[in-house]
Design an enzyme around this catalytic site. Sequence first.
Site, PDB file in Angstrom:
ATOM      1  N   GLY A 430     -30.146  10.515  43.828  1.00  0.00           N
ATOM      2  CA  GLY A 430     -28.797  10.587  43.315  1.00  0.00           C
ATOM      3  C   GLY A 430     -28.775  11.224  41.964  1.00  0.00           C
ATOM      4  N   GLY A 433     -24.500  10.668  35.184  1.00  0.00           N
ATOM      5  CA  GLY A 433     -24.240  11.308  33.910  1.00  0.00           C
ATOM      6  C   GLY A 433     -25.495  11.728  33.177  1.00  0.00           C
ATOM      7  N   VAL A 437     -32.176  11.863  39.928  1.00  0.00           N
ATOM      8  CA  VAL A 437     -33.250  10.921  40.205  1.00  0.00           C
ATOM      9  C   VAL A 437     -33.886  11.243  41.552  1.00  0.00           C
ATOM     10  CG1 VAL A 437     -33.871   8.502  40.424  1.00  0.00           C
ATOM     11  CG2 VAL A 437     -32.002   9.156  38.945  1.00  0.00           C
ATOM     12  N   ASP A 548     -24.218   1.413  29.270  1.00  0.00           N
ATOM     13  CA  ASP A 548     -23.617   1.913  30.509  1.00  0.00           C
ATOM     14  C   ASP A 548     -23.708   0.840  31.592  1.00  0.00           C
ATOM     15  OD1 ASP A 548     -22.373   3.705  32.132  1.00  0.00           O
ATOM     16  OD2 ASP A 548     -24.112   4.993  32.452  1.00  0.00           O
TER      17      ASP A 548
END
Length: 736
Positions: A430, A433, A437, A548
């Site tokens: 995936g 921001g 990965v 985050d």
Amino acid sequence: MQEALVLLMLIIFPVKVASSSATPSEPTLSLPGCPDKCGDVTIPYPFGIGDGCAAISFNPSFAVTCNSTFQPPRPMIYAPASADSNTSTPMEVINISLERGEVSIYAPVGYKCFKANTNTLDNYTGEFSLEGTPLILSTTRNRFVVIGCSALGLIGSSNPDFSVAGCFSYCEGLNQTSDGAPCSGKGCCETTISPNFTAFQAVVANVTLLPSFNPCIYAMLVQVGWYSFRRQDLVGHLGFISERATRGVPVLSDWAIRNGSCPKEGAMAPQDYACISTNSYCMNASNGPGYLCSCSKGYKGNPYLREGCQDINECEMRKQDPKYSALYPCKKGVCINTPGGYICRCRIGTRSDGTNSGCQPVLSQSEQVIIVMKLQRRKHRKEKDEYFKQNGGLRLYDEMRSRQVDTILILTETEIQQATENYSDDRVLGCGGHGTVYRGILDDGKEVAIKKSKVIDDGCREEFVNEIIILSQINHRNIVKLLGCCLEVDVPMLVYEFISSGTLFEFLHENDQRLSAPLDLRLKIATQSAEALAYIHSSTSRTILHGDVKSLNILLDNEYNAKVSDFGASALKPMDKNDFIMLIQGTLGYLDPETFVSHHLTDKSDVYSFGVVLLELITRKRAIYIDNHNEKKSLSHTFILMFHQNELRDILDSEIVDNEVMVVLEKLADLIMHCLSPRGDERPTMKEVAEHLQMLRRLQMQLVTKTNPIRAHYSYGGPATTVTSGHGDSQSGVGC
Ligand SMILES: *[C@@H]1O[C@H](CO)[C@@H](O)[C@H](O)[C@H]1NC(C)=O
Ligand SMILES: *[C@@H]1O[C@H](CO)[C@@H](O)[C@H](O)[C@H]1NC(C)=O
Ligand SMILES: *[C@@H]1O[C@H](CO)[C@@H](O)[C@H](O)[C@H]1NC(C)=O
Ligand SMILES: *[C@@H]1O[C@H](CO)[C@@H](O)[C@H](O)[C@H]1NC(C)=O
Ligand SMILES: *[C@@H]1O[C@H](CO)[C@@H](O)[C@H](O)[C@H]1NC(C)=O
Ligand SMILES: *[C@@H]1O[C@H](CO)[C@@H](O)[C@H](O)[C@H]1NC(C)=O
Ligand SMILES: *[C@@H]1O[C@H](CO)[C@@H](O)[C@H](O)[C@H]1NC(C)=O
Ligand SMILES: *[C@@H]1O[C@H](CO)[C@@H](O)[C@H](O)[C@H]1NC(C)=O
Ligand SMILES: *[C@@H]1O[C@H](CO)[C@@H](O)[C@H](O)[C@H]1NC(C)=O
Ligand SMILES: *[C@@H]1O[C@H](CO)[C@@H](O)[C@H](O)[C@H]1NC(C)=O
């Protein structure tokens, strides 16, 4: 060896390749001298307008008729005449794609209508045939859709074997349906078709009396995603057809050259082989017999035409359109277009007059090749060293030596390439921001997640190394472990342990068939995540902020233990205005209003975001969700409103609402309200949140034991079904 060839080529034609930088005009896609468009639709060969312009030897239906009775003219395909019918109905073409081997055409809608208080009846059986054409209906990209109250729709085909599919749609009142709702049986329903359909009939019939507001029912095969339900479609006489389907509905079909298949590797291509362009290759069709042609990598155009595949000038694309510079990088060299690719030439030997003619042939060519190769290789190694230094590699080594850290694995670029199969697309878990990965497998067979960061700011490199050292020393069972890094490339890469069962976000919001998530499991995930955040806020030598916190960054292992990931990612980047906007977009719905104003992250902004995660856990709604009126709503906002209006029960996920544990839910809601306080200093610390959650978890167990001693014995082992593997912002997740 390959490198030597490229360089040799370069030296032999240095001026020629360098000067051919003018962009060739877009290659035409039709046979020379033939029109390439009918109205707005491009007609690429083997399709063509009229017999002389189409490959009718492969199939007469490649000849398209352009009917200029209409303005703009409309392209039509006719099925060839067959034994039992002389004339076939024309099918209107919407779009032809060479690359994907698809044709989109209009197909009819079957319907039945009753006029109020009369016996008159309109009806139509949607009949459609691709028999004899090179087209086959796409099984994956079409759906059979039925609209109506008490409507049974059937789609049947007798080719190759008799087969029927269908579904039933029912509704008692208009108020049972809602616009945009999925076609799952209320007002509309849908189903897939079986393969090899070349002709069909779409019929629809009412099973019981139709309600008076719904005079017409419909059945159609249509491209996936085209139809979205509207209540209006149930009302009025032929309303759907006259408003949205006047020419029919789009259906996708796959085309191919149906004669023959790709030659075996090494075998001669048959004489009438369709892939005639140089730099083209053959692909066996994915749907039905036959094959398609495609231009080789680095070329574009029409592989079915002589010289149809033309070189892509990557250097021009890169210059003209900034979005290509990431695709065709040429960092420190001069970009030179070559047939089928491009190379970055070093500036070594460049004359200072700026003509950029490159390495002058003073030496013999073979000597030159060797020298250039050596320089290239040395330069490359030097570049790696430079990155290593720039990325703080030396400092990291020093630090590791002085602090005797031996927990960080330092991987070379080659090792990372091997682990990710050269950053293969198949390995992408995936991207979010902060970067992409990949799933990697190390030499010892260990599965890891490798994160390739986006560009990092020079000012942050020191910070970054600190972060690596601190994070690698964290050993908490609810934090995804950082195993190592690679500093040899222009952007640093981080290696994490691989977590198998996806993200909390997916678990809560993305299950096709919602997995059951009892309150004790939700409290377990909440408590574990809170403990991880509290630990990181307070237990280490210096505070690390997460920055985050969201359900996408909480991973779940195979026993549904929470593993918080992506710590310290925020420290990789300074917050300039653009970054800040990116951050807001990435975390919409989780962002602390105070941070929003100050652009400054604190431990209390993590508490706020965690409050939103708790909300997701008890409501099973996304942080930004679509309400019943199709409006986007902020979950925290809705919650605060409903809390003040004493309507807590209405927003909780019905699965966990239960009188015996209502007190737990109420206390949890109080805690969330605290976390969502507009002012940071009114929010509890993460440690307090974690303690509170532990207490609530115990309370819940006591309450359940009291009323139901058997249930309390059952310890939660996780739902029986496994969730599909996936990973959050750090290990995967949202749209790439
Ligand atoms: C393709 O098949 C059709 C009918 O099956 C045949 O008439 C035609 O000659 C074939 N064309 C080529 C180029 O093989
Ligand atoms: C064009 O379409 C009109 C209307 O459907 C039809 O009457 C006419 O025969 C068509 N012309 C050709 C050349 O197919
Ligand atoms: C097809 O057309 C021919 C000549 O126009 C006619 O003789 C024949 O009966 C037709 N066949 C069918 C099945 O309509
Ligand atoms: C036609 O297909 C192309 C490529 O598949 C796509 O980009 C384009 O949007 C399509 N046009 C229409 C009108 O559907
Ligand atoms: C449907 O319409 C056809 C004429 O188009 C008619 O012959 C048939 O009887 C109708 N079917 C029903 C069920 O009324
Ligand atoms: C839906 O409409 C029916 C009849 O029109 C009415 O009886 C029923 O109360 C309505 N239900 C709701 C939930 O509004
Ligand atoms: C579809 O057709 C192909 C070739 O005609 C055949 O091999 C395949 O078994 C068919 N598939 C089904 C599901 O009927
Ligand atoms: C279908 O609906 C019409 C109109 O409401 C009704 O007259 C007819 O009896 C229904 N057919 C069946 C099979 O119930
Ligand atoms: C295509 O299919 C044919 C026949 O099934 C097979 O012999 C050939 O190897 C395939 N070619 C490719 C490129 O897959
Ligand atoms: C990765 O690419 C290199 C050359 O660029 C090649 O030698 C190597 O075999 C590739 N490795 C994998 C696993 O594809």
